[in-house]
Design a protein around this motif. Sequence first.
Motif, PDB file in Angstrom:
ATOM      1  N   PRO A  17      -6.843   7.164  20.976  1.00 26.66           N
ATOM      2  CA  PRO A  17      -6.968   7.214  19.242  1.00 26.66           C
ATOM      3  C   PRO A  17      -6.851   8.705  18.571  1.00 26.66           C
ATOM      4  CG  PRO A  17      -9.009   6.720  20.072  1.00 26.66           C
ATOM      5  CD  PRO A  17      -8.281   6.737  21.213  1.00 26.66           C
ATOM      6  N   GLU A  18      -6.367   8.864  17.490  1.00 24.96           N
ATOM      7  CA  GLU A  18      -6.213  10.206  17.057  1.00 24.96           C
ATOM      8  C   GLU A  18      -7.671  10.585  16.092  1.00 24.96           C
ATOM      9  OE1 GLU A  18      -3.115   9.965  14.113  1.00 24.96           O
ATOM     10  OE2 GLU A  18      -1.727   9.044  15.587  1.00 24.96           O
ATOM     11  N   SER A  21      -7.610   9.810  12.171  1.00 23.99           N
ATOM     12  CA  SER A  21      -6.867   8.754  11.361  1.00 23.99           C
ATOM     13  C   SER A  21      -7.103   7.610  11.944  1.00 23.99           C
ATOM     14  CB  SER A  21      -5.178   9.203  11.692  1.00 23.99           C
ATOM     15  OG  SER A  21      -4.478   8.074  11.429  1.00 23.99           O
ATOM     16  N   ARG A  22      -6.934   6.394  10.956  1.00 22.68           N
ATOM     17  CA  ARG A  22      -7.357   4.968  11.713  1.00 22.68           C
ATOM     18  C   ARG A  22      -6.242   4.478  12.197  1.00 22.68           C
ATOM     19  NH1 ARG A  22      -6.287   0.656   8.069  1.00 22.68           N
ATOM     20  NH2 ARG A  22      -5.490   1.345   6.164  1.00 22.68           N
ATOM     21  N   GLY A  23      -4.743   5.407  12.106  1.00 20.53           N
ATOM     22  CA  GLY A  23      -3.698   4.677  13.043  1.00 20.53           C
ATOM     23  C   GLY A  23      -2.856   4.006  12.070  1.00 20.53           C
ATOM     24  N   PHE A  24      -2.152   2.878  12.527  1.00 19.37           N
ATOM     25  CA  PHE A  24      -1.228   2.024  11.949  1.00 19.37           C
ATOM     26  C   PHE A  24      -0.237   2.842  11.286  1.00 19.37           C
ATOM     27  CE2 PHE A  24      -3.604  -1.684  12.961  1.00 19.37           C
ATOM     28  CZ  PHE A  24      -4.950  -1.476  12.901  1.00 19.37           C
ATOM     29  N   PRO A  29       8.583   1.300  13.598  1.00 17.84           N
ATOM     30  CA  PRO A  29       9.776   0.284  13.248  1.00 17.84           C
ATOM     31  C   PRO A  29       8.912  -0.870  12.731  1.00 17.84           C
ATOM     32  CG  PRO A  29      10.075   1.522  15.335  1.00 17.84           C
ATOM     33  CD  PRO A  29       8.877   2.037  14.757  1.00 17.84           C
ATOM     34  N   ARG A  30       7.996  -1.094  13.458  1.00 18.61           N
ATOM     35  CA  ARG A  30       7.244  -2.481  13.047  1.00 18.61           C
ATOM     36  C   ARG A  30       6.552  -2.717  11.744  1.00 18.61           C
ATOM     37  NH1 ARG A  30       2.439  -6.698  14.768  1.00 18.61           N
ATOM     38  NH2 ARG A  30       1.138  -5.163  14.269  1.00 18.61           N
ATOM     39  N   PHE A  31       6.029  -1.443  11.274  1.00 15.03           N
ATOM     40  CA  PHE A  31       5.380  -1.246   9.757  1.00 15.03           C
ATOM     41  C   PHE A  31       6.433  -1.421   8.811  1.00 15.03           C
ATOM     42  CE2 PHE A  31       1.460   0.303   7.915  1.00 15.03           C
ATOM     43  CZ  PHE A  31       2.124   0.249   6.445  1.00 15.03           C
ATOM     44  N   ALA A  33       9.681  -2.594   8.991  1.00 15.46           N
ATOM     45  CA  ALA A  33      10.207  -3.995   9.023  1.00 15.46           C
ATOM     46  C   ALA A  33       9.413  -4.979   8.241  1.00 15.46           C
ATOM     47  CB  ALA A  33      10.471  -4.285  10.404  1.00 15.46           C
ATOM     48  N   LEU A  34       7.825  -5.013   8.635  1.00 16.51           N
ATOM     49  CA  LEU A  34       7.329  -5.977   8.081  1.00 16.51           C
ATOM     50  C   LEU A  34       6.310  -5.852   6.931  1.00 16.51           C
ATOM     51  CD1 LEU A  34       5.734  -7.222  11.613  1.00 16.51           C
ATOM     52  CD2 LEU A  34       7.630  -8.103  10.227  1.00 16.51           C
ATOM     53  N   CYS A  35       6.551  -4.397   6.118  1.00 17.25           N
ATOM     54  CA  CYS A  35       5.703  -3.934   5.103  1.00 17.25           C
ATOM     55  C   CYS A  35       6.548  -3.201   4.207  1.00 17.25           C
ATOM     56  CB  CYS A  35       4.338  -3.286   5.364  1.00 17.25           C
ATOM     57  SG  CYS A  35       3.412  -4.079   6.673  1.00 17.25           S
ATOM     58  N   THR A  38       4.868  -1.692   1.009  1.00 18.30           N
ATOM     59  CA  THR A  38       3.752  -0.718   0.788  1.00 18.30           C
ATOM     60  C   THR A  38       4.079   0.752   1.160  1.00 18.30           C
ATOM     61  OG1 THR A  38       3.301  -1.065   3.129  1.00 18.30           O
ATOM     62  CG2 THR A  38       1.967  -2.237   1.832  1.00 18.30           C
TER      63      THR A  38
ATOM     64  N   TRP B  51      -3.017   3.379  21.800  1.00 18.87           N
ATOM     65  CA  TRP B  51      -3.583   3.224  20.698  1.00 18.87           C
ATOM     66  C   TRP B  51      -2.536   3.307  19.530  1.00 18.87           C
ATOM     67  CZ3 TRP B  51      -4.563   6.277  16.447  1.00 18.87           C
ATOM     68  CH2 TRP B  51      -5.653   5.959  15.388  1.00 18.87           C
ATOM     69  N   ILE B  52      -2.862   2.015  18.680  1.00 22.79           N
ATOM     70  CA  ILE B  52      -2.079   1.726  17.413  1.00 22.79           C
ATOM     71  C   ILE B  52      -2.896   2.069  16.360  1.00 22.79           C
ATOM     72  CG2 ILE B  52      -0.848   0.056  15.982  1.00 22.79           C
ATOM     73  CD1 ILE B  52       0.387  -1.197  18.497  1.00 22.79           C
ATOM     74  N   VAL B  89      -0.863  -5.295  10.752  1.00 16.96           N
ATOM     75  CA  VAL B  89       0.248  -4.186  10.832  1.00 16.96           C
ATOM     76  C   VAL B  89      -0.091  -3.036  10.033  1.00 16.96           C
ATOM     77  CG1 VAL B  89       2.902  -3.795  10.012  1.00 16.96           C
ATOM     78  CG2 VAL B  89       2.123  -5.925  10.895  1.00 16.96           C
TER      79      VAL B  89
END
Lengths: 129, 320
Positions: A17-18, A21-24, A29-31, A33-35, A38, B51-52, B89
């Motif tokens: 983990p960073e 940051s909480r990440g995401f 690419p996934r973010f 494509a799917l959001c 936002t 980790w994501i 996501v």
Amino acid sequence: MSGMKTPVSVLRLPRGPEPNSRGFDPTSPRFIALCPTTLPSSSSSSGSADEEEQRLRAELRERFLRTLLLMTGKRVRFDMHEHVRVHARFGASDIDVLNLQVCDLETPLGVQREALLRSQDVIACSFEV
Amino acid sequence: MAMRQTPLTCSGHTRPVVDLAFSGITPYGYFLISACKDGKPMLRQGDTGDWIGTFLGHKGAVWGATLNKEATKAATAAADFTAKVWDAVTGDEVLTLAHKHIVKSVNFTEDSTCLLTGGNDKVLRIYDLGKPEAEPLEIAGHTSAIKKALWCNNDQQILSAADDRTVRLWDKNTKEAVKTLAFDASVSSMEYIPDGEILVITYGRTIAFYNANSLDLIKAVDAPASIHSASLHPEKDFFVAGGDDFKLYKYDYTTKEEMESYKGHFGPIHCVRFSPDGELYASGSEDGTLRLWQTAVGKTYGLWKCVLPENLDGKYNTAI
């Protein structure tokens, strides 16, 4: 020879983990494509909404920090989880506001001369200005 | 040349890892969620352990975590008396479902429209995620805390394991217990394999396999130590188990023979699951780490690289 098995090679270790940051990752690419909705737009209207939010956040933060300063040395009532309510003289908070340093903490077991309260256990503090 | 297993350690949690779950295979690979007593469940890329993100919001230990098949939603069960639904996501919290006691287990239906919860108040609850304000359907019957609750049989039935040493099969519509299995010891874990309708149950040192419809026993195997969790490979040729002695055991499902055991964790193993493609399995431990293990040791997959003997010049060799 039987004890001399070669360990499987690894390209690298899994990423951890960073720290801040909480990440995401919104650029993944996934973010994307799917959001799509936002993604921050570059239009000025949303820009000023962000600025307004930032201004309000800064104001709230400043108010919080000034309250902590004002609380110093005062007798404070701490309302905590599990219906716990204690009184103590507030000293200081640590930099991340994880712990609150207090003295003369009145507990059901007696008065604790020096103590640390875990911020996450505290629901509210009240004191006379 | 025989190769020695190199587990991949995923660090980041600061307390014991008590539950983990994989998503299905999506266009972006598959994902892994881990539940931890530090209250901060994490999402990782399933084949690398990278980790994501961390789902922030729970105010207590997280006892159960799950992903929907597409890895677009996550659900968590926690000691703060809530179950939460998350956007997997963005990492945003979507829903908080208040309960009357510690929540231990969460499970999505195949179409992700309903969430099943179970916990210390002994009641199974079914939430319609399209109508989050509506009261959940409740199924009572267990006489002790529910440890695990799973949808089965095309989401028409529910399997639950509780501290009352029973595993019960419920009909979702009649809310009645169709079958009950009683054990001498507390059931430590349960896994449902839809393809083949197999139920994997662990209790004491035993790993037992049942038909998920009839709850008839298929076979049972005893391990050298108390087992906390087991998982059956998608192709049903082996299963893995882990527990009190910190080791992971790999068994041949057909012959029930122990094939291998792996050391690596520094504490009891609480959960173990095969990835949806069967290429690896993940274990979560009291030591606060998740470890990824190869099913076929030495194969090139994810972060593992098959290096031919003549190329072993020490450059990539990072055995931990």
